[in-house]
Design a protein around this motif. Structure first.
Motif, PDB file in Angstrom:
ATOM      1  N   VAL A  96       5.787  39.381 -56.725  1.00 20.06           N
ATOM      2  CA  VAL A  96       6.546  38.356 -57.455  1.00 20.06           C
ATOM      3  C   VAL A  96       6.801  37.206 -56.480  1.00 20.06           C
ATOM      4  CG1 VAL A  96       8.750  37.892 -58.605  1.00 20.06           C
ATOM      5  CG2 VAL A  96       7.575  40.047 -59.038  1.00 20.06           C
ATOM      6  N   SER A  97       6.692  35.999 -56.951  1.00 22.78           N
ATOM      7  CA  SER A  97       6.836  34.847 -56.048  1.00 22.78           C
ATOM      8  C   SER A  97       8.266  34.760 -55.503  1.00 22.78           C
ATOM      9  CB  SER A  97       6.497  33.553 -56.796  1.00 22.78           C
ATOM     10  OG  SER A  97       7.528  33.251 -57.707  1.00 22.78           O
ATOM     11  N   ARG A  98       8.400  34.093 -54.354  1.00 24.93           N
ATOM     12  CA  ARG A  98       9.722  33.897 -53.744  1.00 24.93           C
ATOM     13  C   ARG A  98      10.658  33.177 -54.728  1.00 24.93           C
ATOM     14  NH1 ARG A  98      12.293  36.775 -51.026  1.00 24.93           N
ATOM     15  NH2 ARG A  98      14.006  36.176 -52.348  1.00 24.93           N
ATOM     16  N   ALA A  99      10.127  32.148 -55.375  1.00 20.57           N
ATOM     17  CA  ALA A  99      10.958  31.371 -56.306  1.00 20.57           C
ATOM     18  C   ALA A  99      11.453  32.251 -57.456  1.00 20.57           C
ATOM     19  CB  ALA A  99      10.162  30.187 -56.844  1.00 20.57           C
ATOM     20  N   ASN A 137      -2.664  39.841 -72.709  1.00 18.67           N
ATOM     21  CA  ASN A 137      -2.717  39.396 -74.103  1.00 18.67           C
ATOM     22  C   ASN A 137      -4.149  38.980 -74.418  1.00 18.67           C
ATOM     23  OD1 ASN A 137       0.320  39.353 -74.142  1.00 18.67           O
ATOM     24  ND2 ASN A 137      -0.098  37.820 -72.557  1.00 18.67           N
ATOM     25  N   LEU A 138      -4.752  38.267 -73.460  1.00 17.93           N
ATOM     26  CA  LEU A 138      -6.167  37.872 -73.552  1.00 17.93           C
ATOM     27  C   LEU A 138      -6.977  38.741 -72.603  1.00 17.93           C
ATOM     28  CD1 LEU A 138      -5.661  34.005 -73.202  1.00 17.93           C
ATOM     29  CD2 LEU A 138      -6.147  35.233 -75.334  1.00 17.93           C
ATOM     30  N   GLU A 139      -8.199  39.027 -72.983  1.00 18.53           N
ATOM     31  CA  GLU A 139      -9.076  39.778 -72.078  1.00 18.53           C
ATOM     32  C   GLU A 139      -9.314  38.985 -70.790  1.00 18.53           C
ATOM     33  OE1 GLU A 139     -10.399  42.477 -71.370  1.00 18.53           O
ATOM     34  OE2 GLU A 139     -12.052  41.873 -70.081  1.00 18.53           O
ATOM     35  N   ARG A 140      -9.435  37.674 -70.950  1.00 17.47           N
ATOM     36  CA  ARG A 140      -9.612  36.774 -69.803  1.00 17.47           C
ATOM     37  C   ARG A 140      -9.213  35.388 -70.288  1.00 17.47           C
ATOM     38  NH1 ARG A 140     -13.576  37.010 -72.950  1.00 17.47           N
ATOM     39  NH2 ARG A 140     -14.978  35.274 -73.295  1.00 17.47           N
ATOM     40  N   MET A 141      -8.989  34.468 -69.374  1.00 18.40           N
ATOM     41  CA  MET A 141      -8.707  33.108 -69.797  1.00 18.40           C
ATOM     42  C   MET A 141     -10.011  32.538 -70.356  1.00 18.40           C
ATOM     43  SD  MET A 141      -5.553  33.129 -69.102  1.00 18.40           S
ATOM     44  CE  MET A 141      -5.055  31.486 -69.609  1.00 18.40           C
ATOM     45  N   HIS A 142     -10.005  32.173 -71.607  1.00 19.89           N
ATOM     46  CA  HIS A 142     -11.166  31.505 -72.206  1.00 19.89           C
ATOM     47  C   HIS A 142     -10.651  30.597 -73.316  1.00 19.89           C
ATOM     48  CE1 HIS A 142     -10.638  35.136 -74.645  1.00 19.89           C
ATOM     49  NE2 HIS A 142     -11.512  34.735 -75.541  1.00 19.89           N
ATOM     50  N   GLY A 143     -11.305  29.443 -73.445  1.00 19.59           N
ATOM     51  CA  GLY A 143     -10.805  28.392 -74.331  1.00 19.59           C
ATOM     52  C   GLY A 143     -10.481  28.890 -75.728  1.00 19.59           C
ATOM     53  N   HIS A 155      -5.336  40.099 -66.087  1.00 16.45           N
ATOM     54  CA  HIS A 155      -6.542  39.463 -66.625  1.00 16.45           C
ATOM     55  C   HIS A 155      -6.333  37.973 -66.884  1.00 16.45           C
ATOM     56  CE1 HIS A 155      -9.249  42.947 -67.922  1.00 16.45           C
ATOM     57  NE2 HIS A 155      -8.230  43.515 -67.328  1.00 16.45           N
ATOM     58  N   GLU A 156      -5.108  37.494 -66.644  1.00 15.78           N
ATOM     59  CA  GLU A 156      -4.757  36.140 -67.093  1.00 15.78           C
ATOM     60  C   GLU A 156      -4.270  35.248 -65.953  1.00 15.78           C
ATOM     61  OE1 GLU A 156      -3.309  37.297 -71.563  1.00 15.78           O
ATOM     62  OE2 GLU A 156      -2.228  38.146 -69.872  1.00 15.78           O
ATOM     63  N   ALA A 157      -4.133  33.973 -66.276  1.00 13.48           N
ATOM     64  CA  ALA A 157      -3.654  32.974 -65.311  1.00 13.48           C
ATOM     65  C   ALA A 157      -2.128  32.849 -65.433  1.00 13.48           C
ATOM     66  CB  ALA A 157      -4.319  31.635 -65.601  1.00 13.48           C
ATOM     67  N   PRO A 158      -1.461  32.261 -64.432  1.00 14.48           N
ATOM     68  CA  PRO A 158       0.007  32.138 -64.479  1.00 14.48           C
ATOM     69  C   PRO A 158       0.534  31.272 -65.623  1.00 14.48           C
ATOM     70  CG  PRO A 158      -0.817  31.769 -62.249  1.00 14.48           C
ATOM     71  CD  PRO A 158      -2.022  31.814 -63.142  1.00 14.48           C
ATOM     72  N   ALA A 159      -0.334  30.440 -66.208  1.00 13.56           N
ATOM     73  CA  ALA A 159       0.130  29.592 -67.315  1.00 13.56           C
ATOM     74  C   ALA A 159      -0.879  29.608 -68.450  1.00 13.56           C
ATOM     75  CB  ALA A 159       0.327  28.158 -66.828  1.00 13.56           C
ATOM     76  N   CYS A 160      -0.364  29.539 -69.671  1.00 13.27           N
ATOM     77  CA  CYS A 160      -1.221  29.425 -70.859  1.00 13.27           C
ATOM     78  C   CYS A 160      -0.429  28.584 -71.857  1.00 13.27           C
ATOM     79  CB  CYS A 160      -1.552  30.802 -71.426  1.00 13.27           C
ATOM     80  SG  CYS A 160      -2.662  30.760 -72.845  1.00 13.27           S
ATOM     81  N   ASP A 161      -0.880  27.385 -72.051  1.00 16.62           N
ATOM     82  CA  ASP A 161      -0.139  26.394 -72.826  1.00 16.62           C
ATOM     83  C   ASP A 161       0.344  26.946 -74.174  1.00 16.62           C
ATOM     84  OD1 ASP A 161       0.881  23.910 -73.540  1.00 16.62           O
ATOM     85  OD2 ASP A 161      -0.992  23.313 -74.515  1.00 16.62           O
ATOM     86  N   GLY A 162       1.645  26.861 -74.402  1.00 14.78           N
ATOM     87  CA  GLY A 162       2.219  27.307 -75.672  1.00 14.78           C
ATOM     88  C   GLY A 162       2.494  28.800 -75.736  1.00 14.78           C
ATOM     89  N   CYS A 163       2.069  29.550 -74.722  1.00 12.51           N
ATOM     90  CA  CYS A 163       2.224  31.017 -74.752  1.00 12.51           C
ATOM     91  C   CYS A 163       3.133  31.502 -73.624  1.00 12.51           C
ATOM     92  CB  CYS A 163       0.871  31.700 -74.649  1.00 12.51           C
ATOM     93  SG  CYS A 163      -0.308  31.136 -75.899  1.00 12.51           S
ATOM     94  N   ARG A 168      20.367  39.839 -71.850  1.00 12.02           N
ATOM     95  CA  ARG A 168      19.263  38.890 -71.893  1.00 12.02           C
ATOM     96  C   ARG A 168      17.972  39.577 -71.464  1.00 12.02           C
ATOM     97  NH1 ARG A 168      21.775  35.251 -67.317  1.00 12.02           N
ATOM     98  NH2 ARG A 168      22.235  33.911 -69.084  1.00 12.02           N
ATOM     99  N   ILE A 169      16.868  39.032 -71.946  1.00 12.44           N
ATOM    100  CA  ILE A 169      15.556  39.540 -71.561  1.00 12.44           C
ATOM    101  C   ILE A 169      14.900  38.473 -70.694  1.00 12.44           C
ATOM    102  CG2 ILE A 169      13.315  40.393 -72.372  1.00 12.44           C
ATOM    103  CD1 ILE A 169      14.696  41.339 -74.912  1.00 12.44           C
ATOM    104  N   ALA A 170      14.387  38.901 -69.534  1.00 19.26           N
ATOM    105  CA  ALA A 170      13.781  37.961 -68.584  1.00 19.26           C
ATOM    106  C   ALA A 170      12.304  38.282 -68.406  1.00 19.26           C
ATOM    107  CB  ALA A 170      14.495  38.049 -67.241  1.00 19.26           C
ATOM    108  N   ALA A 171      11.453  37.286 -68.625  1.00 14.26           N
ATOM    109  CA  ALA A 171      10.005  37.432 -68.445  1.00 14.26           C
ATOM    110  C   ALA A 171       9.662  37.121 -66.997  1.00 14.26           C
ATOM    111  CB  ALA A 171       9.271  36.470 -69.375  1.00 14.26           C
ATOM    112  N   VAL A 172       9.014  38.080 -66.331  1.00 15.10           N
ATOM    113  CA  VAL A 172       8.686  37.935 -64.906  1.00 15.10           C
ATOM    114  C   VAL A 172       7.188  38.190 -64.707  1.00 15.10           C
ATOM    115  CG1 VAL A 172       9.152  38.820 -62.580  1.00 15.10           C
ATOM    116  CG2 VAL A 172      10.991  38.796 -64.279  1.00 15.10           C
ATOM    117  N   ASP A 173       6.535  37.295 -64.003  1.00 19.19           N
ATOM    118  CA  ASP A 173       5.106  37.468 -63.706  1.00 19.19           C
ATOM    119  C   ASP A 173       4.939  38.344 -62.457  1.00 19.19           C
ATOM    120  OD1 ASP A 173       2.452  37.315 -63.036  1.00 19.19           O
ATOM    121  OD2 ASP A 173       2.335  35.127 -63.024  1.00 19.19           O
ATOM    122  N   ASP A 174       4.587  39.616 -62.685  1.00 22.59           N
ATOM    123  CA  ASP A 174       4.281  40.512 -61.554  1.00 22.59           C
ATOM    124  C   ASP A 174       2.823  40.969 -61.635  1.00 22.59           C
ATOM    125  OD1 ASP A 174       4.265  42.394 -63.607  1.00 22.59           O
ATOM    126  OD2 ASP A 174       5.395  43.901 -62.484  1.00 22.59           O
TER     127      ASP A 174
END
Ligand SMILES: [Fe+2]
Length: 279
Positions: free
Chosen positions: A174-177, A111-117, A141-149, A163-169
């Motif tokens: 993908v993490s064990r959890a 969504n972002l080119e890179r994490m930047h303020g 290009h991004e970090a595992p968390a982005c406040d509000g996003c 249901r639709i499930a968002a998964v960080d791959d």
């Protein structure tokens, strides 16, 4: 009418799930690669956004025209309407979503080119102002968390019969959890559509995916253990009905097994929109 804006080019997909009542419209956008700068940006941050914006101005065209050695075969619409900034493109995508009012806006990473303020502030503000539901996953290009996003962990939206499930791959694993959460969701039996960034490669879609470099997909044969488990779950678990992803910067409608679609959206910063219906 935003639909008539020649910036956009549409792909329409249909996912049929037994037991789902009615028709459900979704808007899937990926790889918008936002570069922003604002009053709080440092000079370095501003210069980096300008540099990346200039880079993508030519790079996104090369992706669209299939002129890169690692992304073969796509000849997608590209001309003056697509020669706009990543911010202008994102504004148009949001305006389209406001007009079409899908049941959810699905953003599958980069969504972002890179994490930047400035980029994070911009995206948070825009998504907070968006009138509908949305679900976002991070890209490579991004970090595992982005406040509000987006946030770590599997996140879901429930609809009538699926249901639709968002998964960080985004790191090709993908993490064990998150795998444990996915197995638990599958046990519940509600049909699942997975939204992630990196496509997965199964024997059924190997031929199509091997047209791009292996950087662009999680290979069920060569991934790490968790990556393999994720591929196997998506491929073989009957509760998973479809995968929506991006990362490739080219549209590919593939199947994980016959009848189970994996829709790889193209670059949203160049006008690609994946409109799909679940019924
Ligand atoms: Fe990307």
């Amino acid at each position: 009418m935003m639909m008539d804006d020649s910036f956009f080019w549409f792909r329409r997909n249909r996912i049929t799930i037994p037991g789902v009542r009615g028709e459900h419209l979704f808007l899937h956008i990926t790889d918008t690669h936002i570069n922003a700068a604002d009053a709080e940006s440092s000079d370095e941050e501003r210069a980096e956004s300008e540099k990346q914006e200039t880079m993508w101005a030519s790079f996104k065209e090369k992706f669209a025209r299939g002129q890169l050695p690692f992304s073969v075969g796509n000849d997608e619409p590209y001309g003056d309407p697509q020669r706009i900034t990543t911010l202008e493109a994102f504004e148009k995508q949001l305006a389209l979503a406001e007009e079409l009012k899908p049941e959810a806006l699905l953003l599958s990473g980069d969504n972002l080119e890179r994490m930047h303020g400035a980029g994070e502030r911009y995206l948070k503000r825009k998504l907070a102002a968006y009138s509908g539901k949305f679900l976002c996953v991070p890209g490579n290009h991004e970090a595992p968390a982005c406040d509000g996003c987006w946030a770590p962990g599997v996140r879901t939206l429930d609809f009538d019969g699926f249901r639709i499930a968002a998964v960080d791959d985004s790191q090709k694993t993908v993490s064990r959890a998150d795998l444990d959460t996915l197995h638990a969701l599958c046990c519940e039996g509600t049909p699942l559509i997975i939204l992630c960034h990196v496509p997965i490669c199964t024997p059924c879609c190997k031929e199509e995916l091997h047209r791009v470099m292996d950087y662009f997909y999680i290979d069920g044969e060569t991934a790490d253990e968790n990556g393999k488990e994720f591929v196997e779950l998506c491929e073989k678990n009957d509760t998973v009905k479809a995968v929506l992803c991006g990362h490739v910067h080219g549209y590919h409608a593939t199947q994980l097994v016959p009848g189970k679609p994996q829709i790889i959206g193209s670059q949203g910063m160049a006008g690609a929109v994946d409109l799909f219906t679940v019924d």
